[in-house]
Design an enzyme around this catalytic site. Structure first.
Site, mmCIF file in Angstrom:
data_model
loop_
_atom_site.group_PDB
_atom_site.id
_atom_site.type_symbol
_atom_site.label_atom_id
_atom_site.label_comp_id
_atom_site.label_asym_id
_atom_site.label_seq_id
_atom_site.Cartn_x
_atom_site.Cartn_y
_atom_site.Cartn_z
ATOM 1 C CB THR A 235 -0.846 0.091 1.279
ATOM 2 O OG1 THR A 235 0.043 0.201 2.407
ATOM 3 C CG2 THR A 235 -1.745 -1.101 1.439
ATOM 4 C CG ASP A 236 1.253 6.028 -0.818
ATOM 5 O OD1 ASP A 236 2.172 6.059 0.028
ATOM 6 O OD2 ASP A 236 1.049 6.973 -1.613
ATOM 7 C CD1 TRP A 237 4.714 5.346 5.244
ATOM 8 C CD2 TRP A 237 4.538 4.056 3.424
ATOM 9 N NE1 TRP A 237 5.825 4.516 5.180
ATOM 10 C CE2 TRP A 237 5.741 3.720 4.095
ATOM 11 C CE3 TRP A 237 4.220 3.335 2.281
ATOM 12 C CZ2 TRP A 237 6.622 2.738 3.639
ATOM 13 C CZ3 TRP A 237 5.104 2.351 1.822
ATOM 14 C CH2 TRP A 237 6.271 2.081 2.506
ATOM 15 N N GLY A 238 -0.630 4.205 4.522
ATOM 16 C CA GLY A 238 -1.943 4.483 5.087
ATOM 17 C C GLY A 238 -3.067 4.302 4.087
ATOM 18 C CB ALA A 239 -3.159 3.389 0.548
#
Ligand code: BGC
Length: 816
Positions: A235-239
């Site tokens: 994931t992107d950070w926190g996606a």
């Protein structure tokens, strides 16, 4: 994981892992490390940003980890790199960053960013290569190959259609299938197939109504089944949205992780059968394969810091673009009479703010480079970039300094308060203080050369009265050296634009629906950048592919041959001036006029050639006939149409030099998959959202969600209209604002600039976040149960909300 145990690595290890351990392996332990399992000898992996150097933070602080980083070479940002039009340089930069990554113990570099520059207003354009998918794909591939040649894994990001920052955490990119394939996915496709990146990072946003992290069609159907990607998706950070749906979709690793709720969900879903064991084990296997790859590779070459610094200067020099010149440049420095105005002369803006921030060991500003050459000049600061108010004393001082100067060099552009990851601009204008000063200088009759540092197109005030405009973009730590080489004619400029520069944002190809709401209607379809402007006849400031030199080039004798599926073109490029120089030769193919709407012409090949003064070279360019195919939504496939095409060799998208016919008869007769009214509406690029957009999409355009209430997926900035939303937003902003104010209160210094820049990025990003994205990216600081509880209270369920906040979610802590 010792090599001898490799066979037991994947299957054997999976058999020995407990369910808790599997859940842990699928997420980060903090912002930059994955979990390991010590008892089985499975090490952690260290992941860090990219893309313009290595950002290894000294202390792990919070989700976006903006603490100071270990020194590493700060290369020109991706937009500058692409403006060299020399993919070999991207390979060299990638390899250099790979070597530095290895020396700093990095396993996975979170780079490159290859999103298409859809709008000149996107705050993150500086991290991307181009508005054109071929340029983005070719540069992304070369970069990936360079980094991975040193045994370091890459993560191509942000998959997919992450074209804005203001709505990146909650927005929905609504794109028709054809534009998606031809424009937004094409660079990723090329990089996956040709560059074989070890990992792909999915984007925060939704794509056609489904968050990318949950999107099975994207992460499995297209990426793995169609393109053959066999690596890991993170994931992107926190996606993360729904961790179990995400795993089933093919999203393996949750970063930065540490979300107890997600682990609990994995465990619960494994037990109740919602998450089949094969799916869980497949994701774990991909993590283990990445661990294996990162622990068993050949050693990287040693770091030669001086060579990397030279490379950074070379890329900055070759990526700078001479946008306009009345002959004032190059400057004869023995002549004297030089005034230099603008803070960026001494405090050059060489990189963007946000996750790509590098701490270089040294920098060479234009001032350093001028002084090293013994150049004589008078200097005035003129404006202060990292200030909220205009300093009224600076302008008169600058005008005084410029009085009677033969030439005035004005160093300006966007500052970090205007352009950054985390938010978009609302205008292409330069900061007010600079516009005022430029006007005053031109009014006073000065001969002004504008030297621009910006990651995106800007409006250029008094353009026709300026003597020259040199674009440095964001040129990395040695940007000042590049500026001096070019301004004083030690080198001839050879960069060209990789995006169109409209006069104002209103002229851009997606102006009618950029950041209007959380639903982004990509109504312009395939008409992005020059594909739009060509057909719309936009009066541009500078076209795609534009860039001048201190010499001139003639093109002649274009020859085109077709052999099987291959098209070979060759052309003679003659340097007709008095200086050596390099020319970027662009090959466009003008499309057939069939039943299907198409751009007038599309870039199909390019090359950069160095030609000495008074000599000429024969240049070869090639492409596959299959590249001319369009994506047919009835076939769900690429279709090559028969018809009369044209090969056009050009110095820019608006400077066409030679052409030759290209008849295609190995394809299919033209036949439109769209209803007649769609073809009519899109025969020319739309300037507003056409009714036919829904028909092109094949479904109704979704309505923007109601925005006011604080909900898990509401943008905090939109929720401020409600009581709870306002309180929450004030609380989070208040916390970050304190840091920003403290930075601004520091004495005027580079340290102040650096702190103001980082804290401002977070401050401006906050309103675009949602409760969920905060919980997912806060590495435990904002527990998901609190986010959910707040959303419940806001929805009118105070008791349930409070219960949710106070109930402990079962976790896998014991397994750590
Ligand atoms: C950015 C990514 C970056 C990650 C880690 C995210 O906010 O979108 O590009 O790699 O943070 O810093």
């Amino acid at each position: 994981m010792p090599a001898s145990t490799h066979t037991r690595t994947v299957e054997g290890l999976i058999a020995q892992l407990t369910l808790d351990e599997k859940a842990l392996l699928l997420e980060g332990v903090d912002a930059w490390n994955t979990n390991g399992v010590a008892r089985l000898g499975i090490p952690r992996l260290f992941l860090t940003d990219g893309p313009h150097g290595v950002r290894k933070v000294r202390k792990n602080s919070g989700a976006f980890g903006l603490a100071e980083a270990e020194p590493s070479t700060s290369f020109p940002t991706s937009t500058t790199l692409a403006k060299t039009w020399d993919p070999d340089l991207a390979g060299q930069v990638g390899a250099a960053i790979g070597r530095e990554s290895a020396a700093l113990g990095v396993d996975v570099l979170l780079a490159p960013g290859v999103n298409i520059m859809r709008s000149p207003l996107c705050g993150r354009n500086f991290e991307y290569f181009s508005e054109d998918p071929l340029v983005s794909g070719v540069f992304g591939t070369a970069f990936v190959q360079g980094v991975q040649s040193q045994g370091i894994a890459t993560s191509v990001k942000h998959f997919a259609a992450n074209s804005n920052e203001d709505y990146r955490f909650v927005g929905d990119s609504v794109i028709d299938e054809r534009a998606l394939r031809e424009i937004y996915l094409r660079a990723f496709e090329r990089i996956v197939k040709d560059g074989a990146p070890a990992t792909v990072m999915c984007a925060y946003n939704q794509l056609n109504g489904m968050y990318c992290s949950d999107n099975r069609e994207l992460l499995t159907g297209i990426l793995r089944d169609e393109w053959g990607f066999d690596g890991l998706v993170m994931t992107d950070w926190g996606a993360t949205h729904d961790r179990v749906v995400g795993l089933v979709a093919g999203c393996d690793l949750d970063m930065p992780g540490q979300v107890a709720h997600n682990r609990a969900e994995i465990i619960a879903a494994s037990r109740d059968g919602r998450l089949p064991v094969e799916v869980l084990d497949q994701a774990v296997a991909r993590v283990l394969a990445l661990v294996d790859r990162c622990t068993h590779h050949q050693d990287a070459e040693p770091v030669d810091a001086a060579a990397h610094a030279d490379l950074a200067a070379r890329v900055a020099t070759e990526g700078a673009v001479l946008l306009a010149n009345d002959g004032t440049l190059p400057i004869d420095r023995s002549h004297g009479g030089l005034a230099v105005i603008g803070e960026q002369f001494e405090r050059m803006r060489y990189q963007g703010a946000g996750s790509s921030l590098i701490s270089p060991p040294t920098t060479v500003s234009p001032r350093d480079a001028f002084d090293a050459r013994g150049v004589e000049y008078r200097y005035a600061r003129g404006y202060r970039a990292l200030d909220l108010h205009i300093d009224a004393t600076l302008e008169p001082e600058a005008i005084e300094t410029a009085r009677d100067a033969d030439t005035v060099l004005f160093f300006g552009g966007l500052g970090d308060l205007e352009e950054s990851e985390g938010f978009d601009r609302t205008t292409m204008a330069l900061p007010d203080a600079q516009v005022r000063l430029l006007n005053a200088l031109v009014d006073a009759g000065a001969r002004v050369v504008l030297v621009l540092s910006t990651g995106s197109p800007v409006e250029i005030p008094r353009h026709d009265e300026l003597a020259a405009v040199l674009l440095l973009s964001l040129p990395g730590m040695n940007g000042g050296e590049a500026a001096a080489r070019l301004l004083f004619g030690e080198r001839s400029p050879s960069g060209k634009l990789t995006e169109s520069w409209p006069m104002t944002a209103a002229d851009s190809s997606c102006a009618a629906d950029y950041n209007v709401s959380a639903v982004s209607q990509y109504y312009e379809s395939i008409y992005v950048g020059y594909r739009f402007h060509d057909r719309a006849g936009t009066d541009l400031r500078y076209p795609f592919g534009h860039g001048l030199s201190y010499t001139t080039f003639d093109y002649r004798d274009l020859a085109v041959t077709v052999d099987g599926g291959r098209v070979d073109a060759s052309v003679t490029v003659a340097n007709t001036g008095a200086r050596d120089g390099a020319e970027v030769v662009q090959l466009y193919v003008r499309n057939n006029r069939g039943r299907v709407f198409k751009a007038d012409k599309e870039l199909r090949a390019f090359t950069k050639v160095l030609v000495e003064a008074g000599t000429e070279k024969r240049v070869a360019l090639e492409f596959d006939l299959a590249d001319l195919a369009y994506w047919d939504v009835a076939e769900h496939d690429w279709v090559l149409e028969n018809g009369d095409y044209e090969v056009v060799v050009a110095a820019s998208a608006a400077d066409l030099r030679l052409s030759a016919p290209l008849v295609v008869d190995s394809g299919r007769a033209s036949r439109s998959p769209h209803p007649e009214h769609v073809e009519r509406a899109y025969a020319a690029p739309p300037r507003s959202i056409p009714n036919a957009f829904a028909a092109l999409l094949g479904r109704a355009v979704p309505a923007a969600p109601p925005t006011k209430r604080l909900g898990l997926e509401t943008r905090l900035g939109d929720a401020h209209g409600s009581f709870l939303g306002r309180i929450f937003l004030r609380a989070v902003i208040g916390r970050v604002k304190k840091d920003f104010d403290a930075a601004l209160a520091l004495p005027d210094s580079l340290e102040r600039d650096a702190r103001a820049k980082s804290t401002h990025f977070v401050l401006r990003m906050m309103p675009s976040m949602s409760l969920r994205s905060m919980a997912m990216s806060s590495a435990g600081e904002l527990p998901y149960s609190l986010a959910e509880g707040l959303a419940l209270i806001a929805a009118g369920h105070p008791i349930r909300g409070i219960r949710r906040i106070t109930t402990k979610t079962p976790t896998t802590e014991d397994a750590r």
